[in-house]
Write a protein that holds these residues in place. Sequence first.
Motif, PDB file in Angstrom:
ATOM      1  N   THR A 360     -10.075  18.516   9.293  1.00  0.00           N
ATOM      2  CA  THR A 360      -9.499  19.805   9.709  1.00  0.00           C
ATOM      3  C   THR A 360      -8.236  20.127   8.922  1.00  0.00           C
ATOM      4  O   THR A 360      -7.428  19.245   8.637  1.00  0.00           O
ATOM      5  CB  THR A 360      -9.142  19.797  11.214  1.00  0.00           C
ATOM      6  N   HIS A 361      -8.117  21.399   8.611  1.00  0.00           N
ATOM      7  CA  HIS A 361      -6.945  21.885   7.883  1.00  0.00           C
ATOM      8  C   HIS A 361      -6.407  23.069   8.678  1.00  0.00           C
ATOM      9  O   HIS A 361      -7.130  24.035   8.908  1.00  0.00           O
ATOM     10  CB  HIS A 361      -7.369  22.322   6.479  1.00  0.00           C
ATOM     11  N   GLU A 362      -5.166  22.977   9.109  1.00  0.00           N
ATOM     12  CA  GLU A 362      -4.605  24.028   9.973  1.00  0.00           C
ATOM     13  C   GLU A 362      -4.494  25.358   9.231  1.00  0.00           C
ATOM     14  O   GLU A 362      -3.943  25.399   8.134  1.00  0.00           O
ATOM     15  CB  GLU A 362      -3.214  23.582  10.435  1.00  0.00           C
ATOM     16  N   GLU A 363      -5.038  26.423   9.824  1.00  0.00           N
ATOM     17  CA  GLU A 363      -4.946  27.732   9.165  1.00  0.00           C
ATOM     18  C   GLU A 363      -4.380  28.819  10.067  1.00  0.00           C
ATOM     19  O   GLU A 363      -4.238  29.959   9.641  1.00  0.00           O
ATOM     20  CB  GLU A 363      -6.339  28.154   8.663  1.00  0.00           C
ATOM     21  N   ARG A 364      -4.067  28.483  11.333  1.00  0.00           N
ATOM     22  CA  ARG A 364      -3.494  29.500  12.230  1.00  0.00           C
ATOM     23  C   ARG A 364      -2.096  29.870  11.720  1.00  0.00           C
ATOM     24  O   ARG A 364      -1.259  28.968  11.527  1.00  0.00           O
ATOM     25  CB  ARG A 364      -3.419  28.950  13.655  1.00  0.00           C
ATOM     26  N   PRO A 365      -1.849  31.179  11.493  1.00  0.00           N
ATOM     27  CA  PRO A 365      -0.590  31.569  10.821  1.00  0.00           C
ATOM     28  C   PRO A 365       0.671  31.082  11.524  1.00  0.00           C
ATOM     29  O   PRO A 365       1.582  30.580  10.867  1.00  0.00           O
ATOM     30  CB  PRO A 365      -0.645  33.112  10.818  1.00  0.00           C
ATOM     31  N   VAL A 366       0.728  31.221  12.855  1.00  0.00           N
ATOM     32  CA  VAL A 366       1.979  30.837  13.542  1.00  0.00           C
ATOM     33  C   VAL A 366       2.161  29.318  13.500  1.00  0.00           C
ATOM     34  O   VAL A 366       3.289  28.825  13.377  1.00  0.00           O
ATOM     35  CB  VAL A 366       1.982  31.371  14.997  1.00  0.00           C
ATOM     36  N   VAL A 367       1.036  28.582  13.592  1.00  0.00           N
ATOM     37  CA  VAL A 367       1.142  27.118  13.510  1.00  0.00           C
ATOM     38  C   VAL A 367       1.603  26.724  12.105  1.00  0.00           C
ATOM     39  O   VAL A 367       2.414  25.805  11.935  1.00  0.00           O
ATOM     40  CB  VAL A 367      -0.212  26.450  13.863  1.00  0.00           C
ATOM     41  N   THR A 368       1.110  27.449  11.098  1.00  0.00           N
ATOM     42  CA  THR A 368       1.551  27.185   9.722  1.00  0.00           C
ATOM     43  C   THR A 368       3.053  27.486   9.587  1.00  0.00           C
ATOM     44  O   THR A 368       3.775  26.737   8.924  1.00  0.00           O
ATOM     45  CB  THR A 368       0.739  28.040   8.727  1.00  0.00           C
ATOM     46  N   ALA A 369       3.495  28.576  10.230  1.00  0.00           N
ATOM     47  CA  ALA A 369       4.931  28.903  10.193  1.00  0.00           C
ATOM     48  C   ALA A 369       5.734  27.759  10.810  1.00  0.00           C
ATOM     49  O   ALA A 369       6.777  27.347  10.276  1.00  0.00           O
ATOM     50  CB  ALA A 369       5.193  30.198  10.959  1.00  0.00           C
ATOM     51  N   PHE A 370       5.223  27.220  11.923  1.00  0.00           N
ATOM     52  CA  PHE A 370       5.889  26.078  12.568  1.00  0.00           C
ATOM     53  C   PHE A 370       5.941  24.887  11.597  1.00  0.00           C
ATOM     54  O   PHE A 370       6.969  24.217  11.465  1.00  0.00           O
ATOM     55  CB  PHE A 370       5.127  25.699  13.842  1.00  0.00           C
ATOM     56  N   ALA A 371       4.805  24.654  10.893  1.00  0.00           N
ATOM     57  CA  ALA A 371       4.735  23.529   9.945  1.00  0.00           C
ATOM     58  C   ALA A 371       5.736  23.723   8.805  1.00  0.00           C
ATOM     59  O   ALA A 371       6.343  22.755   8.335  1.00  0.00           O
ATOM     60  CB  ALA A 371       3.321  23.382   9.401  1.00  0.00           C
ATOM     61  N   VAL A 372       5.926  24.983   8.369  1.00  0.00           N
ATOM     62  CA  VAL A 372       6.898  25.253   7.288  1.00  0.00           C
ATOM     63  C   VAL A 372       8.317  24.937   7.784  1.00  0.00           C
ATOM     64  O   VAL A 372       9.095  24.271   7.091  1.00  0.00           O
ATOM     65  CB  VAL A 372       6.798  26.720   6.811  1.00  0.00           C
TER      66      VAL A 372
END
Lengths: 538, 77
Positions: A360-372
């Motif tokens: 799995t590779h995270e692609e949900r935008p807000v989760v990606t923002a959290f990851a950044v």
Amino acid sequence: MKSFAVILLAYAGAALLSYGVAGVLPASPVTAVLAGVFVALAGWPLLAMLGFARVRTGFRAAMTQVHDMAGIFTGWLIYVITLSGTLSVFRPEISLWARPELRAGAVDPVAATSAAFGWLSQHAPHASAWYITPARARAPFSWAAWDENGVFIQRALDPITGAPDTIRDTLGGDFFYRFHFELQLPYPWGRLIAAIAALALVFVLLTGIVAHRRIFLDLFTFRPKKGQRSWLDAHNLAGVAALPFHLTIAFTGAVTLASLVMPWAALAHYPDAAAFESALAPSLSSPEATGTAATLAPIGPVLAEAAERLKTEGMNQIYVYNPSDKAATIVVLGDNNDRIAFGTHVLRFEGKTGKLLSDTHEERPVVTAFAVLYGLHVAHFAPLATRWLYFGSGVLLLIVTGSGLRLWLRRRLRRGDSVRLVLLERINVGVVAGAPVAFAAFFLANHLLPVTLANRAEREIQVVFAVWFLLLLLALTLPARKGWQILAVLGAAEAIGISVLSAPWGERVECGVSLVSLCLAACCIQAFRSMRRVHDGV
Amino acid sequence: MTEYDYFYTALQTCGVFLLSLSQAGMRWAGGFLLPASLCLDVISTENTAFAIVFWVCALAFAVITTALVHTARRWLR
């Protein structure tokens, strides 16, 4: 009392706002909750600012008062968290310095992790999980954590044999890393206090921007040898120069601990914060043990496949849930060598067969923002030059906090001494000068305690807190100026000691630690000399 | 860091120093050099995000260097 009410009301407002945003936003529950959390974290300091402007006259005057009022306890907290965080930038390097038995260089993470699996299968087969950080060039050993009869154990494992016996028992850089957000307190208190301190720092920085409105002039103004004026210049200059870094690191720090300080948004969709965390990262969930014993599949092919799939990112961590059970699961987390966002690429393997279950590779935008945001805080992405800039910016934040604490005290002492203020000034010496001296004692203890000492890692930490406690007592008994002088001399002596213990300076980390400690020694000596000069009236 | 990175960091420091001077022309030149250093850094890098983070962190040290240069100048006078 009024200020306390404003802060509490602002918190209540931010909590309501986050709950509302999470409940109303037409998005998936995880996205809506994370958006709610971001709104709450930005909202609390802003609502508090508005509240203070309402109860006091004039926005700028109110912000100046509030910035000044932020207080000495908040300052101490931010100072020690910043100090440990600044050292954590070089966590792997400090860990390597703390284990002179090991040498930096190319290691095969797959072979080292296979060796670690072999040792753990024999010595911790009944743990509920193993958490392994694979060896890499910066830290050429596997770092393993597991639980044994309810006790959480962490050890460095040899990259060739997989055993911990040849490496001294120490936490190394992990001591500073964990202290940075746990403050050596039991869960969740340390993390909660660290999260509040991070938000307090955001608030203090925002009010500071309003208070010191001459930002452009402050950028280039430093007038030395002018007493309080020089301290204020140093406070403004260091604060303004690295302001973007300070704001980012404070806000991202709060984001990493958001579930503790702002759990309300999660309640809009989930029964509790734990359910939200499971939904946030379902690929990391642990399966229930079946109670039927089984052995793990050969780990080599599993790790080889994981390394192939995580080619550019690298491996960050490996979790093995229920290692001796039929429901054994191996989870491999990708790192972020190639981007800022923290690794969200997760591979799941069946432990019994080694078969890939999911990629799995995270692609949900807000989760990606959290990851950044999280990735920006932990800086795994950063190459050497950027890590030094992170370290330097951390030092600037220490200067801002330390000078702010001094200004806070001197301003009040000028209005007249009181027992409370004199005590605070002395404790301030014990915290601002005592903390670095106590942390330096960790380095000395690491190299001076016998390698075979039982519970050695614990003893090192006990040395740090014993030294800190004694320094606080010493500072309390002496006039502040005398306390500063004695601690400056102690700091210089310790720093020189660390430099000597780094011999034979054959490795880059030994040279690096030695150079930084020599710089620290020079600063301490310079501080001592300037205090003596002022005292002698020169 | 490549030699180009050193060049862009030097450009950034020059930009901040020029911005700190009182003459309007110098300030304009500094105002031009600063974004130019960022643009060149971004254009030549393989990873834009890393370059921006590095540029922001390096900005702080350009400011500190400039302040120290001004302090030294004041002392010399």
